[in-house]
Design a protein around this motif. Structure first.
Motif, PDB file in Angstrom:
ATOM      1  N   ILE B 480     -72.333  43.554 -35.973  1.00  0.00           N
ATOM      2  CA  ILE B 480     -71.492  42.775 -36.894  1.00  0.00           C
ATOM      3  C   ILE B 480     -71.587  41.290 -36.539  1.00  0.00           C
ATOM      4  O   ILE B 480     -71.790  40.424 -37.400  1.00  0.00           O
ATOM      5  N   LEU B 481     -71.464  41.018 -35.233  1.00  0.00           N
ATOM      6  CA  LEU B 481     -71.559  39.633 -34.761  1.00  0.00           C
ATOM      7  C   LEU B 481     -72.897  39.016 -35.157  1.00  0.00           C
ATOM      8  O   LEU B 481     -72.958  37.876 -35.640  1.00  0.00           O
ATOM      9  N   GLY B 482     -73.976  39.797 -34.982  1.00  0.00           N
ATOM     10  CA  GLY B 482     -75.307  39.305 -35.346  1.00  0.00           C
ATOM     11  C   GLY B 482     -75.390  38.957 -36.821  1.00  0.00           C
ATOM     12  O   GLY B 482     -75.963  37.934 -37.209  1.00  0.00           O
ATOM     13  N   CYS B 483     -74.790  39.814 -37.683  1.00  0.00           N
ATOM     14  CA  CYS B 483     -74.803  39.531 -39.128  1.00  0.00           C
ATOM     15  C   CYS B 483     -74.059  38.225 -39.423  1.00  0.00           C
ATOM     16  O   CYS B 483     -74.515  37.411 -40.236  1.00  0.00           O
ATOM     17  N   GLY B 484     -72.916  38.033 -38.763  1.00  0.00           N
ATOM     18  CA  GLY B 484     -72.136  36.819 -38.995  1.00  0.00           C
ATOM     19  C   GLY B 484     -72.923  35.569 -38.632  1.00  0.00           C
ATOM     20  O   GLY B 484     -72.934  34.580 -39.374  1.00  0.00           O
ATOM     21  N   VAL B 485     -73.603  35.620 -37.469  1.00  0.00           N
ATOM     22  CA  VAL B 485     -74.366  34.455 -37.023  1.00  0.00           C
ATOM     23  C   VAL B 485     -75.539  34.199 -37.979  1.00  0.00           C
ATOM     24  O   VAL B 485     -75.835  33.049 -38.330  1.00  0.00           O
ATOM     25  N   ALA B 486     -76.195  35.284 -38.427  1.00  0.00           N
ATOM     26  CA  ALA B 486     -77.320  35.121 -39.358  1.00  0.00           C
ATOM     27  C   ALA B 486     -76.844  34.467 -40.652  1.00  0.00           C
ATOM     28  O   ALA B 486     -77.492  33.567 -41.190  1.00  0.00           O
ATOM     29  N   LEU B 487     -75.679  34.921 -41.146  1.00  0.00           N
ATOM     30  CA  LEU B 487     -75.122  34.338 -42.366  1.00  0.00           C
ATOM     31  C   LEU B 487     -74.849  32.842 -42.156  1.00  0.00           C
ATOM     32  O   LEU B 487     -75.162  32.011 -43.021  1.00  0.00           O
ATOM     33  N   MET B 488     -74.306  32.511 -40.979  1.00  0.00           N
ATOM     34  CA  MET B 488     -73.977  31.114 -40.708  1.00  0.00           C
ATOM     35  C   MET B 488     -75.231  30.235 -40.742  1.00  0.00           C
ATOM     36  O   MET B 488     -75.259  29.199 -41.405  1.00  0.00           O
ATOM     37  N   PHE B 489     -76.274  30.683 -40.022  1.00  0.00           N
ATOM     38  CA  PHE B 489     -77.498  29.891 -40.039  1.00  0.00           C
ATOM     39  C   PHE B 489     -78.055  29.799 -41.454  1.00  0.00           C
ATOM     40  O   PHE B 489     -78.598  28.774 -41.861  1.00  0.00           O
ATOM     41  N   GLY B 490     -77.911  30.885 -42.233  1.00  0.00           N
ATOM     42  CA  GLY B 490     -78.415  30.906 -43.600  1.00  0.00           C
ATOM     43  C   GLY B 490     -77.769  29.837 -44.472  1.00  0.00           C
ATOM     44  O   GLY B 490     -78.453  29.009 -45.088  1.00  0.00           O
ATOM     45  N   TYR B 491     -76.424  29.797 -44.528  1.00  0.00           N
ATOM     46  CA  TYR B 491     -75.810  28.822 -45.451  1.00  0.00           C
ATOM     47  C   TYR B 491     -75.934  27.404 -44.927  1.00  0.00           C
ATOM     48  O   TYR B 491     -75.974  26.458 -45.717  1.00  0.00           O
ATOM     49  N   LEU B 492     -75.993  27.238 -43.575  1.00  0.00           N
ATOM     50  CA  LEU B 492     -76.182  25.874 -43.072  1.00  0.00           C
ATOM     51  C   LEU B 492     -77.539  25.325 -43.488  1.00  0.00           C
ATOM     52  O   LEU B 492     -77.652  24.196 -43.971  1.00  0.00           O
ATOM     53  N   LEU B 493     -78.588  26.171 -43.346  1.00  0.00           N
ATOM     54  CA  LEU B 493     -79.916  25.708 -43.746  1.00  0.00           C
ATOM     55  C   LEU B 493     -79.968  25.478 -45.252  1.00  0.00           C
ATOM     56  O   LEU B 493     -80.538  24.492 -45.728  1.00  0.00           O
ATOM     57  N   ALA B 494     -79.350  26.391 -46.017  1.00  0.00           N
ATOM     58  CA  ALA B 494     -79.382  26.257 -47.473  1.00  0.00           C
ATOM     59  C   ALA B 494     -78.727  24.945 -47.911  1.00  0.00           C
ATOM     60  O   ALA B 494     -79.160  24.313 -48.877  1.00  0.00           O
ATOM     61  N   SER B 495     -77.686  24.524 -47.189  1.00  0.00           N
ATOM     62  CA  SER B 495     -76.969  23.307 -47.599  1.00  0.00           C
ATOM     63  C   SER B 495     -77.875  22.072 -47.529  1.00  0.00           C
ATOM     64  O   SER B 495     -77.671  21.106 -48.257  1.00  0.00           O
ATOM     65  N   LEU B 496     -78.886  22.118 -46.652  1.00  0.00           N
ATOM     66  CA  LEU B 496     -79.772  20.955 -46.533  1.00  0.00           C
ATOM     67  C   LEU B 496     -80.584  20.759 -47.799  1.00  0.00           C
ATOM     68  O   LEU B 496     -80.990  19.651 -48.131  1.00  0.00           O
ATOM     69  N   PHE B 497     -80.812  21.867 -48.522  1.00  0.00           N
ATOM     70  CA  PHE B 497     -81.635  21.770 -49.721  1.00  0.00           C
ATOM     71  C   PHE B 497     -80.792  21.749 -50.989  1.00  0.00           C
ATOM     72  O   PHE B 497     -81.153  21.107 -51.960  1.00  0.00           O
ATOM     73  N   ALA B 498     -79.674  22.468 -50.964  1.00  0.00           N
ATOM     74  CA  ALA B 498     -78.896  22.595 -52.195  1.00  0.00           C
ATOM     75  C   ALA B 498     -77.413  22.314 -51.977  1.00  0.00           C
ATOM     76  O   ALA B 498     -76.576  22.732 -52.776  1.00  0.00           O
ATOM     77  N   GLY B 499     -77.080  21.622 -50.889  1.00  0.00           N
ATOM     78  CA  GLY B 499     -75.671  21.381 -50.606  1.00  0.00           C
ATOM     79  C   GLY B 499     -75.093  20.302 -51.504  1.00  0.00           C
ATOM     80  O   GLY B 499     -75.803  19.397 -51.946  1.00  0.00           O
ATOM     81  N   LYS B 500     -73.766  20.417 -51.765  1.00  0.00           N
ATOM     82  CA  LYS B 500     -73.090  19.355 -52.494  1.00  0.00           C
ATOM     83  C   LYS B 500     -72.994  18.130 -51.609  1.00  0.00           C
ATOM     84  O   LYS B 500     -73.002  18.228 -50.382  1.00  0.00           O
ATOM     85  N   LYS B 501     -72.858  16.971 -52.229  1.00  0.00           N
ATOM     86  CA  LYS B 501     -72.678  15.752 -51.445  1.00  0.00           C
ATOM     87  C   LYS B 501     -71.358  15.808 -50.689  1.00  0.00           C
ATOM     88  O   LYS B 501     -70.333  16.211 -51.241  1.00  0.00           O
ATOM     89  N   ALA B 502     -71.410  15.380 -49.433  1.00  0.00           N
ATOM     90  CA  ALA B 502     -70.181  15.334 -48.643  1.00  0.00           C
ATOM     91  C   ALA B 502     -69.419  14.062 -48.977  1.00  0.00           C
ATOM     92  O   ALA B 502     -69.941  13.165 -49.644  1.00  0.00           O
ATOM     93  N   MET B 503     -68.159  13.994 -48.518  1.00  0.00           N
ATOM     94  CA  MET B 503     -67.387  12.771 -48.658  1.00  0.00           C
ATOM     95  C   MET B 503     -67.747  11.826 -47.506  1.00  0.00           C
ATOM     96  O   MET B 503     -68.222  12.252 -46.465  1.00  0.00           O
ATOM     97  N   GLN B 504     -67.453  10.529 -47.739  1.00  0.00           N
ATOM     98  CA  GLN B 504     -67.692   9.556 -46.664  1.00  0.00           C
ATOM     99  C   GLN B 504     -66.995   9.981 -45.378  1.00  0.00           C
ATOM    100  O   GLN B 504     -67.553   9.890 -44.294  1.00  0.00           O
ATOM    101  N   ASN B 505     -65.747  10.406 -45.530  1.00  0.00           N
ATOM    102  CA  ASN B 505     -64.963  10.829 -44.378  1.00  0.00           C
ATOM    103  C   ASN B 505     -64.419  12.204 -44.737  1.00  0.00           C
ATOM    104  O   ASN B 505     -63.284  12.355 -45.179  1.00  0.00           O
ATOM    105  N   GLN B 506     -65.255  13.207 -44.582  1.00  0.00           N
ATOM    106  CA  GLN B 506     -64.992  14.533 -45.151  1.00  0.00           C
ATOM    107  C   GLN B 506     -63.631  15.085 -44.767  1.00  0.00           C
ATOM    108  O   GLN B 506     -62.931  15.662 -45.579  1.00  0.00           O
TER     109      GLN B 506
END
Lengths: 336, 551
Positions: B480-506
């Protein structure tokens, strides 16, 4: 490429751990079988104290999250307090007092465990990769991977290692001591309940660390007087096989060809073998004298091809008496 | 009302927009030869993440093998190598460098209002030393692996016929990487604070990194000497640790733990720093007991040098040594408890934003409470004799190293991700992953507490059948822990290509790292910032900056 890392399916299943008496579905610790009850007292006291502090922390966090959750983006904190000296003194001093109590209690307990009582019976435990040999007071006999103790009689051990670090650990007795090569360590306890218990090696010692295991039999004085560790089979081959299973099986096969770790014993006796002695290669015939030397001083002649393999530990009289050595040779002769 | 940094106007976009540290130059050499602390931090982040994934895969293999009492997969030799690789990769390549070298590198100069670290070339050298150490670790696997456990206890490490010297050299070199980073951060903190940023106005992350750096510089040389002695002993048989030559294996334990106990705090103090930042920013409240938290970091750093013997209560050291080491061990508990209580008091009556960095932070506070409290149980002399080298110890230090430090690392990663890249990850997935990781982690290690106190020794390839239910529960938890970590790396990497713009001071931070444009430009600040007022003063927060997307 990685096939050698995996177990082969035909490898015999070797679950030889006994059913320990101390199986209790609900206790956090195994049921105690020695006089060291102070370990359990301090453990449970500290554990419940920790549970109390954990619940306190979790409750304050949980309540804060529910009560003070931000609902508007511009919501300021409900308080901007930066310190509260009385509170900080309280949460420093109370834990300090508690841990000092626990410390003193645990230290007193460890002093009880340090020195064996005068009337303790002496034993010697010899650890080697990957076996335990036990010797008994005033007794020329010894036992391999099995230990007999008399109930309610303090037992004091001298611990000796033939090679690397090991640790003598009987969970039900609450005792543990590292076995350090080059020094004699001491450990003692008084078994208080009849039954069979685990003796584990608790310090990592190489390939078969997890199989370095002895059964502890706590018996009555009457049973102990019969010296169950001295029983010997009339057939020398059977005795040899017992010693093999206790001491030699981790490395040496008795069927099939040589393995990467050690030469096989199958068809060994009478065979011509190329060996390296003092850097020189020579051919010898496997006979009694060669086998005795290979057990007492294994590095004298190394079978060709094993020069860079792990070295076998020598076995002295204490672990393998001359009589047992004779049984092993009879057993090897029978492997054809 | 005082303003901290009137020179930095983060709303106009006048200075932002066109170039930042990610896009001001391009090409391979602009990264490989960069002296920019942010790029070096980013390269470290990639490196330690790969080491974490490798170590995690080894962990899953260990857990799968332990599904059945006879061992489900591997030979005993292979199992011993895999658990050794798991420990060595996680400790030396991930946990020690993870927070200081990646997030610390990225954020420390920003928080100080500096253009860069004090010694940028040394910083790049540290990174390449890390890469060399990692390469030697990989080489050691290809050269046959090593099966000593990450502790390399003599005399087994002297006799075993495996690649001990090459991994030893790797650890030696990684030690220099760690020393240079520590030295760099000490100098940076002393010399490059912005005008007005006095010691007690520094963010607590800076205090934590500073205390860590002192430990790195003072303790790591002992590790280097120890592994060098092991290599010399293996090669020339000089008789320091080998009892057959008159050496003493217990001396090795003393040397090893003299480094490796402070190393625990090298790993955990930066995590404390991240948690201090996250608790304050996401509760929008000044940290409760700022000075106590700062001093407790230093107190932990000092006491941690005096407790190494608590790893050796069964080794046969003298009764007096046991007394001193146990006594001093309990003194680490007090500053640690002060920190935990102060964080909880900070959350209390805050304005709590339950975003993903805050969820990771709350998960840390729960898990670290368990990790710290079970440490109190292990510090008791007679109890430790029973628990030493069992799964109870394994569970305890995973609650600290995996549960606390990695979760703090994840919290920091989510906290500064919008700052580093100017994009936001998918918050819903992030919250889900945090929940999966929290559940999986506890499911993995709570059974290990139980079987450990029942006597299950660690580093066992096979085990007695009565422990099987606990091992199986632990294996399921690890998956279960492994799945959670894999999901985390997945959406973090995806955000670099398709992430919404962050706020100046999020998140609405009020330390200097949130006062530069997002992502920061090459030298961080267009003008040297001047600090006025106190630290963590949220009355100065300009809420517009939390609603203005990066341009």
């Amino acid at each position: 490429m990685f096939a050698h890392l995996f177990q082969t399916p035909q490898e015999p299943q070797k679950s030889f751990y006994v059913a320990d008496q101390g199986v209790d579905a609900w206790g956090q610790l195994t049921p105690l079988a020695s006089t060291f009850d102070h370990v359990d007292h301090v453990f449970y006291f500290t554990m419940w104290m920790c549970v109390f502090f954990f619940v306190l922390i979790a409750a304050v966090l949980g309540w804060s999250v529910l009560k003070y959750r931000r609902v508007r983006f511009d919501q300021p904190a409900a308080s901007n307090v930066t310190h509260n000296t009385p509170l900080e003194v309280v949460w420093t001093v109370i834990p300090l007092i508690l841990v000092m109590i626990i410390f003193a209690w645990g230290w007193k307990g460890s002093l009880d465990m340090a020195v064996a009582p005068q009337d303790a019976r002496n034993y010697k435990a010899t650890a080697a990769q990957w076996s335990w040999t036990f010797r008994y007071h005033n007794d020329p006999g010894s036992s391999l991977n099995e230990l007999w103790l008399e109930v309610d009689k303090p037992a004091a051990f001298t611990l000796e290692s033939k090679d690397v670090l090991h640790a003598f650990f009987i969970p039900s007795m609450r005792c543990k001591r590292d076995v350090v090569p080059g020094r004699n360590q001491r450990i003692w306890f008084t078994p208080t309940r009849l039954g069979d218990y685990h003796l584990f090696c608790a310090e990592y010692c190489g390939k078969d660390h997890s199989l370095m295991y002895a059964k502890v039999h706590v018996v009555t004085a009457e049973q102990y007087g019969k010296r169950p560790w001295d029983t010997e089979d009339p057939d020398p081959k059977v005795n040899g096989q017992r010693t093999y299973e206790a001491l030699c099986k981790s490395c040496h096969a008795v069927a099939g060809p040589n393995t990467a770790i050690a030469p096989s014993w199958f068809g060994l006796y009478g065979k011509s073998e190329a060996v390296i002695e003092g850097g020189q290669e020579k051919t010898i015939t496997v006979d009694d004298a060669y086998l005795i030397e290979s057990i007492r001083n294994p590095s004298a002649k190394i079978v060709k091809g094993y020069e860079s393999a792990g070295r076998m530990s020598p076995f002295d009289q204490g672990q393998v008496s001359d009589r047992k050595l004779g049984f092993i040779i009879e057993y090897i002769k029978s492997l054809k | 009302m005082t303003t901290h940094t009137p020179h930095v106007d983060v709303h106009s976009g006048a200075h932002t927009g066109t170039t930042n540290y990610l896009n001001n130059t391009s090409g391979f050499m602009s990264w490989a030869g960069t002296l920019d602390h942010k790029r070096i931090g980013l390269m470290y982040l990639i490196g330690v993440s790969m080491a974490f994934l490798a170590g995690g895969i080894f962990a899953l293999l260990v857990r799968l093998h332990l599904w059945s009492p006879d061992g489900a997969l591997f030979t005993n030799e292979a199992y011993n190598q895999i658990f050794t690789l798991h420990g060595a990769f996680m400790v030396f390549l991930f946990v020690i460098p993870a927070i200081p070298a990646s997030l610390g590198n990225m954020v420390l100069p920003l928080m100080l209002g500096a253009k860069d670290v004090a010694l940028p070339r040394l910083n790049l050298l540290s990174f390449y030393l890390w890469v060399t150490g990692a390469a030697l670790a990989m080489y050691s696997i290809l050269a046959g692996g090593f099966d000593t456990g990450w502790t390399f206890y003599a005399p087994y490490s002297l006799y075993t016929n495996q690649a001990v010297i090459s991994i030893g050299l790797g650890i030696f070199i990684l030690g220099f990487s760690s020393i240079f980073t520590g030295l760099n951060f000490i100098v940076t903190t002393h010399k490059l604070r912005a005008p007005g940023l006095t010691w007690f106005r520094m963010p607590l992350f800076v205090w934590a990194i500073y205390a860590t750096s002192i430990l790195q510089v003072l303790a790591t040389p002992v590790l280097g000497i120890t592994v060098a002695l092991v290599a010399l002993e293996r090669t020339y048989h000089i008789g320091i640790f080998d009892p057959r030559l008159g050496g003493d294996p217990v001396l090795f334990e003393h040397f090893f733990w003299f480094y490796s106990h402070p190393a625990v705090y090298i790993m955990v103090l930066p995590a404390f720093g991240i948690i201090s930042e996250c608790v304050s920013v996401h509760s929008r409240k000044p940290l409760f007991g700022y000075k106590m938290i700062a001093f407790s970091s230093l107190a932990i750093a000092i006491i941690s040098f005096l407790v190494w013997g608590h790893h050796m209560f069964t080794s046969g050291q003298s009764t007096y040594a046991m007394f001193a080491f146990s006594f001093l061990t309990f003194f680490v508990a007090i500053p640690t408890a002060i920190k935990e209580f102060s964080w909880v008091a900070t959350v209390w009556k805050g304005s709590i934003d339950l975003n993903s960095p805050m969820l990771y932070t709350l998960a840390f506070l729960i898990i670290f409470a368990i990790g710290g409290l079970t440490g109190v149980i292990l510090g008791v002399l007679n109890v430790d004799i029973h628990l030493h080298d069992t799964y109870y110890v394994v569970a305890h230090f995973h609650y600290v190293m995996m549960g606390s430090i990695s979760l703090a690392f994840f919290a920091g990663l989510h906290h500064w991700w919008p700052k580093m890249f100017g994009v936001m990850y998918n918050e819903s997935l992030a919250k889900l992953a945090c929940a999966i990781i929290f559940i999986g982690f506890n499911a993995t290690f709570i059974p290990q507490f139980i079987m450990g106190s029942r006597g299950m020794p660690r580093r066992y390839a096979e085990y007695a059948a009565e422990y099987q239910p606990f091992h199986q529960a632990s294996t399921i938890g690890a998956m279960i822990l492994g799945c959670g970590v894999a999901l985390m790396f997945g959406y973090l990497l995806a955000s670099l290509f398709a992430g919404k713009k962050a706020m100046q001071n999020q998140w609405g931070g009020v330390t200097l790292d949130w006062m530069t444009p997002t992502p920061p430009p090459l030298e961080n600040f267009h003008q040297t910032p001047v600090w006025r007022g106190e630290v963590y003063d949220y009355s100065t927060l300009d809420l517009r900056s939390t609603q203005t997307p990066v341009s």
